[in-house]
Write a protein that holds these residues in place. Structure first.
Motif, PDB file in Angstrom:
ATOM      1  N   SER A  62     -35.968 -31.679 -41.466  1.00  0.00           N
ATOM      2  CA  SER A  62     -37.333 -32.168 -41.268  1.00  0.00           C
ATOM      3  C   SER A  62     -38.267 -31.661 -42.358  1.00  0.00           C
ATOM      4  O   SER A  62     -39.167 -32.383 -42.805  1.00  0.00           O
ATOM      5  N   PHE A  63     -38.048 -30.412 -42.794  1.00  0.00           N
ATOM      6  CA  PHE A  63     -38.891 -29.856 -43.852  1.00  0.00           C
ATOM      7  C   PHE A  63     -38.735 -30.648 -45.146  1.00  0.00           C
ATOM      8  O   PHE A  63     -39.731 -30.989 -45.807  1.00  0.00           O
ATOM      9  N   PHE A  64     -37.494 -30.973 -45.512  1.00  0.00           N
ATOM     10  CA  PHE A  64     -37.287 -31.725 -46.751  1.00  0.00           C
ATOM     11  C   PHE A  64     -37.727 -33.181 -46.607  1.00  0.00           C
ATOM     12  O   PHE A  64     -38.208 -33.784 -47.572  1.00  0.00           O
ATOM     13  N   ASP A  65     -37.587 -33.752 -45.417  1.00  0.00           N
ATOM     14  CA  ASP A  65     -38.132 -35.090 -45.189  1.00  0.00           C
ATOM     15  C   ASP A  65     -39.650 -35.078 -45.323  1.00  0.00           C
ATOM     16  O   ASP A  65     -40.248 -36.008 -45.882  1.00  0.00           O
ATOM     17  N   LEU A  66     -40.275 -34.016 -44.816  1.00  0.00           N
ATOM     18  CA  LEU A  66     -41.718 -33.873 -44.953  1.00  0.00           C
ATOM     19  C   LEU A  66     -42.114 -33.679 -46.407  1.00  0.00           C
ATOM     20  O   LEU A  66     -43.121 -34.247 -46.876  1.00  0.00           O
ATOM     21  N   THR A 297     -24.563 -34.276 -29.161  1.00  0.00           N
ATOM     22  CA  THR A 297     -23.747 -34.800 -30.250  1.00  0.00           C
ATOM     23  C   THR A 297     -24.122 -36.241 -30.561  1.00  0.00           C
ATOM     24  O   THR A 297     -24.127 -36.653 -31.726  1.00  0.00           O
ATOM     25  N   LEU A 298     -24.462 -37.020 -29.542  1.00  0.00           N
ATOM     26  CA  LEU A 298     -24.896 -38.398 -29.759  1.00  0.00           C
ATOM     27  C   LEU A 298     -26.171 -38.443 -30.584  1.00  0.00           C
ATOM     28  O   LEU A 298     -26.336 -39.308 -31.450  1.00  0.00           O
ATOM     29  N   THR A 299     -27.078 -37.489 -30.347  1.00  0.00           N
ATOM     30  CA  THR A 299     -28.294 -37.407 -31.152  1.00  0.00           C
ATOM     31  C   THR A 299     -27.968 -37.176 -32.618  1.00  0.00           C
ATOM     32  O   THR A 299     -28.521 -37.827 -33.506  1.00  0.00           O
ATOM     33  N   MET A 300     -27.035 -36.257 -32.887  1.00  0.00           N
ATOM     34  CA  MET A 300     -26.660 -35.968 -34.266  1.00  0.00           C
ATOM     35  C   MET A 300     -25.926 -37.151 -34.909  1.00  0.00           C
ATOM     36  O   MET A 300     -26.075 -37.423 -36.103  1.00  0.00           O
ATOM     37  N   VAL A 301     -25.141 -37.880 -34.102  1.00  0.00           N
ATOM     38  CA  VAL A 301     -24.482 -39.086 -34.617  1.00  0.00           C
ATOM     39  C   VAL A 301     -25.523 -40.132 -34.992  1.00  0.00           C
ATOM     40  O   VAL A 301     -25.410 -40.801 -36.026  1.00  0.00           O
ATOM     41  N   CYS A 302     -26.561 -40.265 -34.167  1.00  0.00           N
ATOM     42  CA  CYS A 302     -27.626 -41.229 -34.455  1.00  0.00           C
ATOM     43  C   CYS A 302     -28.370 -40.869 -35.739  1.00  0.00           C
ATOM     44  O   CYS A 302     -28.757 -41.747 -36.511  1.00  0.00           O
ATOM     45  N   VAL A 303     -28.582 -39.564 -35.968  1.00  0.00           N
ATOM     46  CA  VAL A 303     -29.228 -39.127 -37.213  1.00  0.00           C
ATOM     47  C   VAL A 303     -28.371 -39.512 -38.424  1.00  0.00           C
ATOM     48  O   VAL A 303     -28.875 -40.032 -39.423  1.00  0.00           O
ATOM     49  N   SER A 304     -27.066 -39.261 -38.329  1.00  0.00           N
ATOM     50  CA  SER A 304     -26.164 -39.612 -39.425  1.00  0.00           C
ATOM     51  C   SER A 304     -26.101 -41.127 -39.618  1.00  0.00           C
ATOM     52  O   SER A 304     -26.074 -41.620 -40.755  1.00  0.00           O
ATOM     53  N   VAL A 309     -27.481 -46.183 -42.539  1.00  0.00           N
ATOM     54  CA  VAL A 309     -28.170 -47.482 -42.592  1.00  0.00           C
ATOM     55  C   VAL A 309     -29.213 -47.485 -43.701  1.00  0.00           C
ATOM     56  O   VAL A 309     -29.385 -48.488 -44.416  1.00  0.00           O
ATOM     57  N   ALA A 310     -29.913 -46.361 -43.870  1.00  0.00           N
ATOM     58  CA  ALA A 310     -30.938 -46.276 -44.908  1.00  0.00           C
ATOM     59  C   ALA A 310     -30.333 -46.311 -46.310  1.00  0.00           C
ATOM     60  O   ALA A 310     -30.918 -46.882 -47.237  1.00  0.00           O
ATOM     61  N   TYR A 311     -29.162 -45.701 -46.469  1.00  0.00           N
ATOM     62  CA  TYR A 311     -28.533 -45.626 -47.785  1.00  0.00           C
ATOM     63  C   TYR A 311     -27.674 -46.847 -48.112  1.00  0.00           C
ATOM     64  O   TYR A 311     -27.362 -47.084 -49.291  1.00  0.00           O
ATOM     65  N   LEU A 312     -27.259 -47.617 -47.104  1.00  0.00           N
ATOM     66  CA  LEU A 312     -26.339 -48.730 -47.335  1.00  0.00           C
ATOM     67  C   LEU A 312     -26.866 -49.750 -48.344  1.00  0.00           C
ATOM     68  O   LEU A 312     -26.119 -50.168 -49.247  1.00  0.00           O
ATOM     69  N   PRO A 313     -28.134 -50.193 -48.266  1.00  0.00           N
ATOM     70  CA  PRO A 313     -28.617 -51.168 -49.258  1.00  0.00           C
ATOM     71  C   PRO A 313     -28.567 -50.658 -50.693  1.00  0.00           C
ATOM     72  O   PRO A 313     -28.149 -51.379 -51.594  1.00  0.00           O
ATOM     73  N   GLN A 349     -35.108 -43.197 -44.077  1.00  0.00           N
ATOM     74  CA  GLN A 349     -34.545 -42.138 -43.236  1.00  0.00           C
ATOM     75  C   GLN A 349     -35.576 -41.053 -42.937  1.00  0.00           C
ATOM     76  O   GLN A 349     -35.479 -40.379 -41.898  1.00  0.00           O
ATOM     77  N   CYS A 350     -36.564 -40.875 -43.818  1.00  0.00           N
ATOM     78  CA  CYS A 350     -37.599 -39.864 -43.572  1.00  0.00           C
ATOM     79  C   CYS A 350     -38.435 -40.202 -42.347  1.00  0.00           C
ATOM     80  O   CYS A 350     -38.974 -39.306 -41.693  1.00  0.00           O
ATOM     81  N   ALA A 351     -38.563 -41.495 -42.039  1.00  0.00           N
ATOM     82  CA  ALA A 351     -39.300 -41.919 -40.847  1.00  0.00           C
ATOM     83  C   ALA A 351     -38.390 -42.064 -39.636  1.00  0.00           C
ATOM     84  O   ALA A 351     -38.833 -41.887 -38.499  1.00  0.00           O
ATOM     85  N   LEU A 352     -37.111 -42.377 -39.863  1.00  0.00           N
ATOM     86  CA  LEU A 352     -36.180 -42.584 -38.752  1.00  0.00           C
ATOM     87  C   LEU A 352     -35.753 -41.270 -38.100  1.00  0.00           C
ATOM     88  O   LEU A 352     -35.610 -41.197 -36.877  1.00  0.00           O
TER      89      LEU A 352
END
Length: 378
Positions: A62-66, A297-304, A309-313, A349-352
């Motif tokens: 979160s710090f680096f996203d900020l 673990t589902l939360t961490m999977v959703c983050v990944s 999804v953000a990097y795919l394009p 990803q910084c907003a997601l």
């Protein structure tokens, strides 16, 4: 440079703004949303959650996203707005590219660290478990490694001077923050090496995440099956609980507070187990709840998954640029606004990430509700 040439470059910048405006709006929305979300995540996790390895990794991410929202995104917007003169600020240009690479590499390493922490906790619960101290060492090592890998950007990137048409059939020089003119004769090779490096890093990280979370997922479902069978056995024979210590497996592993995402509010309201009978169940999350491992673990999977999804394009765009550069040129010239949005899509990803941390975490929502109640009551 004459004043008329400067005015002409500003005119080029204004013309470019028409195609860059959708992307600037897109990045501005991410910047505002990411800033608010990551500030909220940092405050809640720092002030309300107990220290744990998972908390350390989430706070670092979160710090680096900020940091990206505060530093990286504004400069990216300025570079797009003043495309034909953005290279005039040489030091800022170099710092932008280095810190940009550093931030995103560190975020990737944090995703890996979270996956490894989940794997060791769930699949190897009795072997050299992650501690807060070890988590901090992992964070420092990740930052140093990202710093080393991003430092070449200060040499590769800089002021790229290129000619544009001036008045009276003259040629004037525009300056863009891109690959430096120092590498003008090797710009194609350097670009391919850079694209290949990012593709290998991205694919390597995501494949590792897929493998780790598949192993974790399999273990969790085994855990749930055994816990279900254990519950059925309890209903048939209440005395079976005394023999549960004979089974040394993950089914008897105590879920730590970070898996319950325990906050100071939850801890202060913990249940007196001495007053709990066989027919009573705690009203709050308990350490042996079989769904807790799955939820966290589902939360961490959703983050990944959000990062993927953000990097795919941009990964697809890198493949096109590497293997079909003519197609990339056509796409850039025909649908310029869409090209720029795809090029900057990884910022999403910084907003997601804050949304995932919040909506997938009951304790986080509970603390946010308490904070809102305190604000409205005052």
């Amino acid at each position: 440079m004459a004043e008329t040439d400067t005015d002409l470059l500003y005119l080029y910048n204004d013309t470019h703004l028409n195609s860059a405006l959708p992307t600037i709006v897109f990045l501005s929305l991410i910047m505002v949303t990411g800033f608010i979300g990551n500030c909220t995540v940092c405050f809640v996790y720092l002030k309300r959650f107990k220290p744990s390895p998972l908390r350390c990794f989430i706070l670092t991410t979160s710090f680096f996203d900020l940091f990206i929202c505060v530093f990286d995104l504004p400069i990216a917007i300025v570079n797009m707005r003043y495309l034909y003169s953005s290279g005039e600020f040489l030091e800022l240009c170099k710092a932008f590219h280095m810190l940009h690479d550093f931030s995103f590499m560190t975020s990737m390493f944090m995703l890996l660290a979270i996956a490894v922490e989940r794997y060791k906790k769930i699949c190897q619960p009795f072997e050299n478990r992650m501690t807060v101290r070890k988590a901090r060492v992992v964070i420092v090592v990740s930052c140093l490694l990202a710093l080393v890998l991003s430092s070449p950007a200060t040499i590769i990137f800089g002021a790229h001077i290129f000619p544009v048409n001036g008045k009276n059939n003259t040629i004037i020089n525009a300056t863009q923050c891109a690959l430096a003119n120092l590498h003008v004769y090797h710009i194609g090779t350097i670009s391919k090496i850079s694209l290949t490096g990012w593709i290998v890093l991205d694919i390597g990280v995501f494949l590792t995440l897929v493998v780790l979370y598949c192993l974790i997922w399999r273990k969790i479902y085994d855990h749930i099956d055994v816990m279900t069978n254990k519950t059925l056995s309890h209903s048939q024979n209440a005395n079976i609980a005394n023999a549960s210590a004979e089974h040394a497996s993950i089914t008897d592993t105590r879920i730590d507070d970070d898996d319950n995402m325990t906050t100071t509010s939850v801890v202060s309201g913990s249940i007196d187990h001495s007053k709990t009978t066989m027919n009573q169940s705690p009203t709050r999350n308990t350490h042996d709840h079989p769904g807790t491992l799955l939820k966290v673990t589902l939360t961490m999977v959703c983050v990944s998954l959000a990062s993927f999804v953000a990097y795919l394009p941009i990964i697809c765009l890198m493949f096109i640029a590497l293997f079909a550069p003519s197609t990339m040129t056509t796409f850039q010239e025909s649908v310029t606004w869409l090209y720029y949005i795809v090029l900057q899509s990884f910022y999403i990803q910084c907003a997601l990430n804050p949304l995932v941390y919040g909506f997938c975490n009951t304790a986080f929502r509970y603390e946010m509700r308490l904070a809102c109640e305190k604000i409205t009551s005052n």
